[in-house]
Design a protein around this motif. Structure first.
Motif, PDB file in Angstrom:
ATOM      1  N   ARG A 198     -19.355 -12.988 -44.028  1.00 53.84           N
ATOM      2  CA  ARG A 198     -18.376 -12.494 -44.671  1.00 53.84           C
ATOM      3  C   ARG A 198     -17.401 -12.564 -43.659  1.00 53.84           C
ATOM      4  NH1 ARG A 198     -17.684  -9.908 -48.756  1.00 53.84           N
ATOM      5  NH2 ARG A 198     -19.885  -8.003 -48.726  1.00 53.84           N
ATOM      6  N   ASP A 249     -14.478 -14.667 -46.801  1.00 61.30           N
ATOM      7  CA  ASP A 249     -13.732 -14.512 -47.065  1.00 61.30           C
ATOM      8  C   ASP A 249     -12.908 -15.199 -47.025  1.00 61.30           C
ATOM      9  OD1 ASP A 249     -14.451 -11.559 -48.207  1.00 61.30           O
ATOM     10  OD2 ASP A 249     -14.402 -10.588 -46.378  1.00 61.30           O
ATOM     11  N   ILE A 290     -20.109 -11.524 -53.078  1.00 58.02           N
ATOM     12  CA  ILE A 290     -18.678 -10.425 -54.558  1.00 58.02           C
ATOM     13  C   ILE A 290     -18.768  -9.815 -55.096  1.00 58.02           C
ATOM     14  CG2 ILE A 290     -19.370 -13.938 -54.741  1.00 58.02           C
ATOM     15  CD1 ILE A 290     -21.234 -12.156 -57.014  1.00 58.02           C
ATOM     16  N   ASP A 291     -19.708  -8.573 -53.919  1.00 56.97           N
ATOM     17  CA  ASP A 291     -19.635  -6.937 -54.951  1.00 56.97           C
ATOM     18  C   ASP A 291     -17.555  -7.091 -54.490  1.00 56.97           C
ATOM     19  OD1 ASP A 291     -21.812  -6.036 -54.105  1.00 56.97           O
ATOM     20  OD2 ASP A 291     -21.225  -5.275 -52.580  1.00 56.97           O
ATOM     21  N   ASN A 292     -17.243  -6.398 -56.110  1.00 57.09           N
ATOM     22  CA  ASN A 292     -15.761  -6.225 -56.547  1.00 57.09           C
ATOM     23  C   ASN A 292     -15.145  -7.556 -56.820  1.00 57.09           C
ATOM     24  OD1 ASN A 292     -16.566  -3.436 -56.230  1.00 57.09           O
ATOM     25  ND2 ASN A 292     -16.558  -3.501 -53.767  1.00 57.09           N
ATOM     26  N   ALA A 301     -15.019 -10.260 -55.033  1.00 58.74           N
ATOM     27  CA  ALA A 301     -14.654 -10.338 -53.846  1.00 58.74           C
ATOM     28  C   ALA A 301     -14.446 -12.114 -53.949  1.00 58.74           C
ATOM     29  CB  ALA A 301     -15.095 -10.717 -52.693  1.00 58.74           C
TER      30      ALA A 301
END
Length: 172
Positions: A48, A52, A84-86, A88
């Motif tokens: 993560r 990010d 890659i949820d939402n 990202a």
């Protein structure tokens, strides 16, 4: 300065001339974080922070039967999809670096691999598109199964790879 998350996707990097040489050439560059999907804990949390913070997600792997090692598919299905949820990944880019056993001329309609590298790595281009990410052209090193050429190809490829990644990192 751009940041690159380089995912090393080789099942036995220590026995690999091509992938090991490429990785050695770039792992010390400022702006690169290297993670080995065969050695890291297989959780979203493991990746993560690095994901990010990265501008570019770089998959580096040997081409096996026209594809990546199966662990990269597993990583994409189980880890990437959650990273890659939402959306990202929006604004980031994906790039692929591959090592190939055959000569470059064999990756064409008249060669025994039939397809150019760009076609063989198209699933990663699709992955980028699906996730709102951009795409960078693939990088390839050839002749890794040619006993007479592989050391030279790996060394020259490593120099080109480093130069390319330095340019990407320093791109404004």
């Amino acid at each position: 300065m751009k940041k690159i998350l380089l995912l090393s996707c080789h099942p036995d990097i220590e026995k690999s001339l091509g992938n090991k040489t490429l990785l050695s050439a770039v792992k010390d560059l400022e702006g690169i974080t290297v993670m080995d999907i065969y050695k890291e804990e297989f959780t979203v949390e493991t990746y993560r922070k690095a994901f990010d913070e990265a501008d570019i997600l770089l998959f580096q792997f040997p081409l096996y039967w026209g594809s990546a090692p199966s662990m990269l598919k597993k990583w994409s299905d189980e880890i990437f999809i959650k990273l890659i949820d939402n959306m990202a990944g929006k604004g980031k880019k994906i790039m692929v670096a591959v090592t190939c056993g055959a000569a470059k001329s064999e990756f064409s309609p008249t060669g025994y691999n039939l397809y150019p590298i760009e076609t063989l790595v198209a699933p990663y281009h699709l992955q980028a598109n699906f996730s709102g990410m951009g795409w960078l052209p693939p990088f390839a090193v050839y002749d890794m199964e040619n006993e007479e050429l592989k050391a030279k190809s790996a060394a020259e490829g490593a120099k080109e790879y480093r130069k390319l990644l330095e340019a990407i990192i320093n791109e404004k």
